[in-house]
Design an enzyme around this catalytic site. Sequence first.
Site, PDB file in Angstrom:
ATOM      1  CG  HIS A   1      -2.026  -0.876   1.302  1.00  0.00           C
ATOM      2  ND1 HIS A   1      -2.539  -1.321   2.498  1.00  0.00           N
ATOM      3  CD2 HIS A   1      -2.741  -1.476   0.336  1.00  0.00           C
ATOM      4  CE1 HIS A   1      -3.524  -2.182   2.255  1.00  0.00           C
ATOM      5  NE2 HIS A   1      -3.660  -2.300   0.945  1.00  0.00           N
TER       6      HIS A   1
ATOM      7  NE  ARG B   1      -4.216 -10.236   2.656  1.00  0.00           N
ATOM      8  CZ  ARG B   1      -4.166  -9.095   1.974  1.00  0.00           C
ATOM      9  NH1 ARG B   1      -4.028  -7.937   2.601  1.00  0.00           N
ATOM     10  NH2 ARG B   1      -4.241  -9.108   0.667  1.00  0.00           N
TER      11      ARG B   1
END
Length: 390
Positions: free
Chosen positions: A176, A235
């Site tokens: 990211h 996750r």
Amino acid sequence: MTVLVINSGSSSIKYQLVNPESGESIASGLVERIGEETSHLEHDYNGETTELNQPIADHGEGLRLVIDMFNDVGPKLADAGVQAVGHRVVQGGNHFSKAAIIDDEVQALIEELAPLAPLHNPANLKGIEVARELFDVPNVAVFDTAFFQSLPNESATYALDRETAEKYQIRRYGAHGTSHMFVSQKVSDILGRDDLKQIVLHLGNGASVSAVKNGKAVDTSMGLTPLEGLVMGTRTGDIDPAAVFHLARVGGMSIDEIDTLFNKKSGMKGLAGDNDMRNVNELAGKGDENAIEALEVYVHRLLHYIGAYSAVMGGLDVITFTAGIGENDNSTRASVIKRLEPFGIKLDEEKNNTRSKEPRVISTEDSTVKVMVVPTNEELSIAQQAVALL
Ligand code: ADP
């Protein structure tokens, strides 16, 4: 002047035609289910969506159909002033600390890094290969990891046996990065200061946090892969690696099964039964105990990192929320910031509850740390980085 930004996945291509100066998204779309029987292309231009449903054999055919779509529906690419094609590439390893114009050597390096991102880099490469064939303008790779190549060794290094770590290139690469860079720069621009100690919370389906000091990333929660760190949609985020040994030895699970469990069936989905935060909030509002607990775990993990990164940077000036949850979920923002009141960090409830697409401050005037919401725009950042290289 425009840039065509491409995010190529294993069976999909997302694209956006961006004006890097004005920030305008001129047209966008996606090709999905490539290689399957019922592929789908969707093109948005001028407020209208044009769809195409037909088998699309591979990325080459997909991108050719996208070019046809531009020429049939608009805007015609020949008239759109396309200066570059910008590609999102997930893993740049230790080779790339900034974007790079793609030549054979760069393409080979991206390929070489595939073992570190086996799901992503090969998929990114498919888009790169066909775009290099189909477009005459420079192709630029923008790496999700590049912003975190500045991490000091103390935060990039795992306390793993040195020889093994070196042999298998195990370190914290982060992810990211394009978003963390874009948002932290925007915060600096808005506040008119380069000397800030910032924490950026990118809370989407995938989620990560970074510590940015004087414009440079000094820590981040995603590690060797995007599995580490915050609680995410599906996750686990941080978990004792010994859980893997336990599930293998006692649970009889294979490594692939554990990989799927940790990456796809855990996080909010595993705890609350749903990975969409809107649904988790709704369930919690109705008193669903699993959803309530999931939100508590989610916020607790965020607090962990905010505390840790404040200590790592030796102080804190700004906390910024971004991405789907960060930009839209006022209740999650409030749950986090209210826990920081003992440090003099204060939320302006009215500002927090006001919906807006604009970057904004949501803390009170007398808050010791500014709290902001800054919408991320990875496509624009990719376009700007591509143009900067030309
Ligand atoms: P990604 O790019 O990682 O797929 P996004 O940044 O688009 O994800 O964020 C997706 C997440 O944002 C989803 O979990 C979704 O539930 C959440 N989200 C979007 N709008 C809201 C909202 N109003 N309230 C809470 N969560 C929201």
